[in-house]
Write a protein that holds these residues in place. Sequence first.
Motif, mmCIF file in Angstrom:
data_model
loop_
_atom_site.group_PDB
_atom_site.id
_atom_site.type_symbol
_atom_site.label_atom_id
_atom_site.label_comp_id
_atom_site.label_asym_id
_atom_site.label_seq_id
_atom_site.Cartn_x
_atom_site.Cartn_y
_atom_site.Cartn_z
ATOM 1 N N ASP A 218 60.330 -32.701 81.655
ATOM 2 C CA ASP A 218 59.962 -33.797 80.751
ATOM 3 C C ASP A 218 60.256 -33.449 79.291
ATOM 4 O O ASP A 218 60.729 -34.304 78.526
ATOM 5 N N TYR A 219 59.967 -32.199 78.894
ATOM 6 C CA TYR A 219 60.156 -31.859 77.486
ATOM 7 C C TYR A 219 61.635 -31.843 77.101
ATOM 8 O O TYR A 219 61.994 -32.088 75.954
ATOM 9 N N VAL A 220 62.522 -31.589 78.065
ATOM 10 C CA VAL A 220 63.959 -31.623 77.782
ATOM 11 C C VAL A 220 64.411 -33.066 77.613
ATOM 12 O O VAL A 220 65.164 -33.399 76.676
ATOM 13 N N LYS A 236 67.125 -23.745 72.583
ATOM 14 C CA LYS A 236 65.701 -23.615 72.296
ATOM 15 C C LYS A 236 64.824 -24.054 73.458
ATOM 16 O O LYS A 236 63.812 -23.383 73.769
ATOM 17 N N HIS A 237 65.195 -25.128 74.117
ATOM 18 C CA HIS A 237 64.313 -25.684 75.145
ATOM 19 C C HIS A 237 64.704 -25.259 76.565
ATOM 20 O O HIS A 237 63.827 -25.045 77.402
ATOM 21 N N ILE A 238 65.980 -25.156 76.843
ATOM 22 C CA ILE A 238 66.420 -24.847 78.212
ATOM 23 C C ILE A 238 66.602 -23.344 78.404
ATOM 24 O O ILE A 238 65.991 -22.743 79.286
ATOM 25 N N LEU A 239 67.461 -22.749 77.570
ATOM 26 C CA LEU A 239 67.801 -21.342 77.774
ATOM 27 C C LEU A 239 66.592 -20.433 77.611
ATOM 28 O O LEU A 239 66.403 -19.501 78.392
ATOM 29 N N ARG A 240 65.786 -20.685 76.604
ATOM 30 C CA ARG A 240 64.647 -19.794 76.367
ATOM 31 C C ARG A 240 63.684 -19.801 77.539
ATOM 32 O O ARG A 240 63.136 -18.758 77.910
#
Length: 327
Positions: A218-220, A236-240
């Motif tokens: 959801d946050y992506v 920032k959102h996926i890779l981390r």
Amino acid sequence: MARFVLLRMAQMVPLLIGITFLSFVVVDLAPGDFFDTLSMNPSISPDMIREMKQEFGYGQPLPVRYGRWLWRVAHLDLGMSIAYRVGVLDLIESRAANTVVLAVASMTFSWALAIPIGIVVALRRGTLLDRSLSFVAFFGMSVPSFFLAFLLMYLALATGWFPVGGTTSLDYPILSPMEKIGDRLAHLVLPVIVLGTGGMASLMRLMRSQLLEIQSADYVRTARAKGVPEWIVVSKHILRNALNPFVTLAGYELGTLLGGAALVEAVMNLQGLGTLMLDAVRSLDLYLVMGSVLMSSVLLLLGNLLADVALTLVDPRIDFSHLEAVR
């Protein structure tokens, strides 16, 4: 953090005692011992064999021998190798550098390629590039490391591009410092490719599956709906969030320094800890086997501890109070 680290290190003590005791029992229950081979040599008298057995504590009850070995370990003495007649710690130190360099180089090779390739195939899901690289990954995971080692050695022998076997050339002692570095790097190429290929393939598949799973979070979707640039969404959102299992894997890699490269070291004639441990097991060199088991166990436990600490840097949602609660 200090309380968590101290607690985990205190928990390592009974774990190490349990691991080493079971290993001591298994080696002791193995049929025969190192001195059975010596007894087949007609030039070695039975009296000499009895003296050697007495010197190394054979004939005493197993709990007594283990207790004496554990007491020496507490004083940083791993005992003496029966086969080499040299201190176990000295033997491990003489081989450790080769294995550590090989392990670090192969990890760097596999991780440096696997993570960016995994990102690319995840972002290009279903394309020809994704299918092609996924096929290469499955191929790399399925080929046995020793078979790939033989193929690369045959290629190097036929072309002369790289040295075949060994850690250094025969004229290594007379080379200049820069030539020594070049010689070591040339001898590292083939074993690094062999060890790194299988790891790279599995890491690439893991990265791809992690990214595909997180992309639907959801946050992506919210970040993309707000118009956040794609490179920020990915980095920032996926890779981390996809790096958590990789941090844990990095901790486990420490525990494989002794045995992980053993087969490749044996095939390619590399003088490392893997071949040393194989020789110790084959000859039933009790104290060398125990020293190797102890070192690998310590590295594995320390790797897990470092991985837990590193997870808090990668994912701020993880705190030490939670980690203490689940232990």
